[in-house]
Design a protein around this motif. Structure first.
Motif, short mmCIF file in Angstrom:
data_model
loop_
_atom_site.label_atom_id
_atom_site.label_comp_id
_atom_site.label_asym_id
_atom_site.label_seq_id
_atom_site.Cartn_x
_atom_site.Cartn_y
_atom_site.Cartn_z
N VAL A 156 71.60 5.41 89.56
CA VAL A 156 71.02 5.49 88.22
C VAL A 156 69.51 5.67 88.31
N TYR A 157 68.95 6.11 87.19
CA TYR A 157 67.49 6.17 87.07
C TYR A 157 67.10 5.39 85.82
N ILE A 158 66.66 4.14 86.04
CA ILE A 158 66.27 3.25 84.93
C ILE A 158 64.93 2.63 85.28
N PRO A 159 63.82 3.30 84.98
CA PRO A 159 62.50 2.79 85.37
C PRO A 159 62.11 1.49 84.68
N GLN A 160 62.80 1.13 83.60
CA GLN A 160 62.52 -0.16 82.96
C GLN A 160 62.92 -1.33 83.85
N ILE A 161 63.84 -1.07 84.78
CA ILE A 161 64.37 -2.15 85.61
C ILE A 161 64.00 -1.98 87.08
N TYR A 162 63.94 -0.72 87.56
CA TYR A 162 63.80 -0.49 88.99
C TYR A 162 62.51 0.26 89.33
N ASP A 163 62.03 0.05 90.55
CA ASP A 163 60.84 0.73 91.07
C ASP A 163 61.28 1.83 92.03
N TYR A 164 60.96 3.08 91.70
CA TYR A 164 61.49 4.23 92.42
C TYR A 164 60.48 4.84 93.39
N SER A 165 61.03 5.41 94.46
CA SER A 165 60.23 6.17 95.43
C SER A 165 59.79 7.48 94.78
N VAL A 197 66.63 -8.25 84.87
CA VAL A 197 66.57 -7.66 83.53
C VAL A 197 67.94 -7.09 83.17
N ASP A 198 68.36 -7.33 81.94
CA ASP A 198 69.63 -6.80 81.44
C ASP A 198 69.38 -5.81 80.32
N HIS A 199 70.33 -4.87 80.17
CA HIS A 199 70.26 -3.89 79.09
C HIS A 199 71.22 -4.29 77.98
N ASP A 200 70.68 -4.58 76.81
CA ASP A 200 71.49 -4.90 75.65
C ASP A 200 71.87 -3.58 74.99
N THR A 201 73.11 -3.16 75.16
CA THR A 201 73.53 -1.85 74.68
C THR A 201 73.54 -1.77 73.16
N LYS A 256 67.87 -2.46 74.07
CA LYS A 256 66.65 -3.11 74.55
C LYS A 256 66.90 -3.71 75.92
N TYR A 257 65.83 -3.76 76.71
CA TYR A 257 65.89 -4.38 78.02
C TYR A 257 65.28 -5.77 77.91
N ILE A 258 66.04 -6.77 78.37
CA ILE A 258 65.66 -8.16 78.13
C ILE A 258 65.60 -8.93 79.44
N PHE A 259 64.53 -9.69 79.60
CA PHE A 259 64.36 -10.56 80.75
C PHE A 259 64.75 -11.98 80.35
N TYR A 260 65.78 -12.53 81.01
CA TYR A 260 66.30 -13.84 80.65
C TYR A 260 65.76 -14.95 81.55
N GLY A 261 64.84 -14.62 82.44
CA GLY A 261 64.31 -15.62 83.36
C GLY A 261 64.82 -15.40 84.76
N ASN A 262 64.08 -15.93 85.73
CA ASN A 262 64.44 -15.75 87.13
C ASN A 262 65.37 -16.86 87.62
N VAL A 303 60.06 -4.26 78.50
CA VAL A 303 61.07 -5.31 78.61
C VAL A 303 60.66 -6.50 77.74
N LYS A 304 61.62 -7.01 76.97
CA LYS A 304 61.38 -8.17 76.13
C LYS A 304 61.77 -9.44 76.87
N ARG A 305 61.05 -10.51 76.59
CA ARG A 305 61.36 -11.81 77.21
C ARG A 305 62.19 -12.66 76.25
N ASP A 306 63.27 -13.19 76.77
CA ASP A 306 64.15 -14.04 75.95
C ASP A 306 63.73 -15.49 76.08
N ASN A 307 62.46 -15.79 75.74
CA ASN A 307 61.96 -17.17 75.76
C ASN A 307 60.66 -17.23 74.99
#
Length: 231
Positions: free
Chosen positions: A102-111, A123-127, A131-137, A227-231
């Protein structure tokens, strides 16, 4: 008799002084040894000018954000925990074309070619809302290198609760830089990892002048990705 008593007293005093001096010398040696043991920069060399010229332009935003002087970084190999395909201590996920090619620059760092990327953001994608949401580490971070062309997925770094990866920067198609920090009971520090072909660590550097360690750059990085933060 008086001279004998004086002589004995002199010997006793001299013995006490010798013992005190010896004890003081021993304490000094022990203190020196403790200081050397707690000094992570002992027998270390500073980062080279050639390396600075190579990586500073890429990580300059991270350095500036924390007011870090890259010339204060030292070379080392502490805290490196690299994995290969035969390591059985941690579950190594398999490449799945449907989710990994896949190519999803919101989540991954590409060469540069976009054929390789690093996965470490939780990070998860809310279909429904798209929206891309960060739920914490989680307590630990597993850093994966995915090769879309060769259909491989390998864990290349693993950080426990005392370490935190903040960002990834690609040097070229085979080399990437990982930056973050490590909390240590003796010396908190920022770190710079450089990994190369075959997922081998080529260099590790740590900061000699770290102050309070924060995760602000990490969250700024999320904001830039949208990316949105869920907190």
């Amino acid at each position: 008799m008086k001279y004998i008593i004086v002589f004995i007293a002199f010997i006793g005093l001299n013995s006490c002084l010798s013992t005190a001096i010896a004890a003081n010398n021993l304490n000094s040696i022990n203190l020196q040894q403790q200081n050397q043991a707690s000094n992570p920069f002992r027998n270390k060399s500073k980062i080279s000018n050639a390396t600075i010229d190579k990586i500073k332009p890429l990580i300059e935003n991270w350095l500036d954000y924390y007011h870090l002087d890259i010339t204060n970084f030292y070379t080392g190999n502490e805290s490196s925990w690299l994995f290969d395909k035969n390591y059985h201590g941690i579950h190594n996920q398999r490449f799945e074309s449907a989710t990994d090619d896949v190519y999803i620059p919101q989540i991954y760092d590409y060469s540069p070619s976009k054929q390789k990327y690093i996965s470490f953001l939780n990070v998860d994608h809310d279909t429904q809302s798209d929206k891309y949401i960060f739920y914490g580490n989680d307590d630990c971070q597993e850093i994966y290198l995915i090769d879309r062309k060769n259909k491989t997925k390998k864990i290349v770094l693993w950080f426990g609760t005392t370490q935190f990866l903040e960002a990834i920067f690609w040097l070229d198609e085979d080399h990437f830089i990982a930056v973050g920090y490590q909390k240590d009971e003796l010396n908190d520090r920022h770190f710079i990892y450089i990994l190369g072909p075959d997922n081998k660590m080529t260099d590790y550097y740590f900061d000699s002048n770290s102050t309070e360690l924060k995760t602000d750059y990490f969250y700024q990085n999320l904001n830039k990705r949208g990316v949105k933060r869920d907190n």
